[in-house]
Write an enzyme that holds these catalytic residues in place. Structure first.
Site, PDB file in Angstrom:
ATOM      1  CB  SER A 192      -0.959  -0.033   1.192  1.00 57.03           C
ATOM      2  OG  SER A 192      -1.983   0.933   1.069  1.00 57.03           O
ATOM      3  CG  ASP A 372      -6.333  -4.315  -3.924  1.00 53.62           C
ATOM      4  OD1 ASP A 372      -6.543  -3.403  -3.094  1.00 53.62           O
ATOM      5  OD2 ASP A 372      -5.226  -4.858  -4.085  1.00 53.62           O
ATOM      6  CG  HIS A 404      -5.681  -2.571   0.606  1.00 50.28           C
ATOM      7  ND1 HIS A 404      -4.946  -2.197  -0.503  1.00 50.28           N
ATOM      8  CD2 HIS A 404      -5.205  -1.834   1.638  1.00 50.28           C
ATOM      9  CE1 HIS A 404      -4.074  -1.263  -0.160  1.00 50.28           C
ATOM     10  NE2 HIS A 404      -4.207  -1.026   1.136  1.00 50.28           N
TER      11      HIS A 404
END
Length: 438
Positions: A192, A372, A404
């Protein structure tokens, strides 16, 4: 692999009290809030790391017998007073002179190295077999690293200045950490926002990065359709089928289209509360600030998130990661305040990586979850830009049964992919060395 990690007995460790249960009443929430702090935070991280059979707690001198690796936690002090990076060092007990560069695992926004407790065993297996090391690092101002003041001097309308300052807060401390650790080159595995900073670090220090593995990277695409929804980080339920595994699949345009259609459908169903969460994100009000502002109710809010989002974990794992999340969330706000300087509305980067990544000449692997909330279109466009620039060593994968947090939602598929990518990086290093010697 020939090097295996022996089982160890946690009974040999000094006693560590169990984590508190996830609170469902105000009284339990109050007790959890009152007990939170640095000491409890350290204990919550150690509970997760004690699941690693090669982990040795700080006050224990003994190590597992015949283990190809030993893991210890440490604070790596930086030059500025009270600046340090919390680090998990997984070191080979039989280093190879021809070892590939060590792998450095870097967490996402507001998380910490403890989130990777299901991935470190596979990475340690690789390190032991290759005679190299693996590190998990908490970014400055996050996890259990120093919570130092985060300030930006650039004016609000100076976007390049704001972005550069915010990025520097993180990548400069990582570079100082690399020097202190004596590492010549690294493979960075970032998740991320940690993936975003990994790319930025590679752009600033291209000779220090061997390969980038980007797990659900933030800040990659231009997002004219605003498909990404930061609120989903707090409202997703995860995937209860995550333990089923399956393999990573090479991303295709059709699969990316399917994921984007799912994101569009989620966007159309976005509730008023989700829009509020996204608005607060845009204004720099981090979710952690919101939790801290509720005081005694904070542990209950975190509990609702952790029990819902990580439902694929075991009951004990969910309880322990809840305690870990709670303690790093209630710690003093610091690096989390970078978000409004780095990302514009809906997690769209103010200076998208898709416009910058083609300057890199190293292998880059993009990885997205099947469900996601990061838009994978940016990954495909980045691959196209890299290839136009002559970099054909990059690729992209999708992870089934994963959102995610791909590495926790489907650790089996992600771990197999990580090892394959690390082994491929080693082969690429040998090919490069051979071509240079001719």
């Amino acid at each position: 692999m020939s090097a295996s990690i022996p089982a160890s007995s946690s009974s040999a460790f000094l006693p560590l009290p169990p984590a508190r249960g996830i609170p469902v009443t105000f009284t339990a929430s109050l007790k959890s809030w009152w007990a939170a702090g640095e000491k409890q935070g350290a204990a919550s991280e150690e509970r997760l790391l004690r699941r690693l059979p090669f982990f040795v707690p700080e006050k224990m001198a003994a190590a597992p017998d015949d283990s190809p690796v030993i893991a210890r936690g440490e604070r790596v002090e930086l030059a500025a007073p009270k600046h340090f990076l919390n680090t998990l060092s997984i070191k080979s007990t039989n280093p190879s002179p021809n070892a590939p560069p060590p792998a450095v695992v870097l967490h996402g926004y507001g998380a910490g190295l403890g989130f990777f407790f299901r991935n470190f065993p596979a990475l340690a297996q690789w390190a032991g077999h290759r005679g190299t090391d693996v590190f998990g690092v908490d970014w400055l101002g996050m996890g259990r690293s120093a919570r130092v003041p985060f300030t930006i001097k650039s004016k609000r309308d100076d976007i390049p200045g704001r972005v550069y300052e915010a990025e520097s807060f993180f990548v400069d401390s990582l570079e100082e950490w690399r020097i202190k650790m004596g590492l010549e080159k690294m493979t960075l595995i970032g998740h991320s926002l940690g993936a975003y900073f990994s790319v930025v670090y590679a752009l600033r220090h291209p000779t220090r990065v061997h390969k980038l593995i980007l797990l659900s990277p933030a800040g990659v695409p231009h997002d004219p359709n605003n498909l990404t929804m930061p609120s989903r980080e707090l409202t997703d339920t995860g995937d209860s089928e995550s333990s089923m595994g399956d393999f990573a699949v090479t991303a295709s345009a059709a699969e990316v289209k399917r994921i984007r259609e799912e994101q569009k459908a989620m966007k159309e169903k976005e509730s008023r509360s989700r829009r509020l969460l996204t608005y607060l994100w845009e204004e720099g009000w981090s979710p952690f600030q919101v939790v801290r502002s509720t005081l005694f109710w904070g542990p209950m809010l975190v509990g609702k998130y952790s029990s819902r989002r990580f439902s694929g974990l075991t009951e004990d794992e969910t309880r322990d990661i809840h305690d870990y999340i709670l303690n790093i969330t209630l710690a003093k706000g610091s690096g989390e305040y970078c978000i409004s300087h780095i990302l514009a509305p809906y997690a769209h980067a103010r200076m998208p990586l898709v416009d910058r990544v083609s300057a890199l000449k190293i292998p880059i692997t993009f990885v997205y979850g099947e469900h996601d909330w990061m838009d994978p279109q940016g990954g495909l466009q980045s691959l196209e830009n890299l290839r136009k620039a002559g970099n054909y060593d990059s690729k992209m994968y999708n992870i089934p049964y994963a959102g995610h947090h791909v590495y926790l939602d489907n650790p089996k598929a992600v771990n197999e992919l990580l090892i394959a990518e690390l082994d491929e990086a080693e082969k690429q290093q040998h090919l490069f060395a051979s071509s240079q010697s001719r």
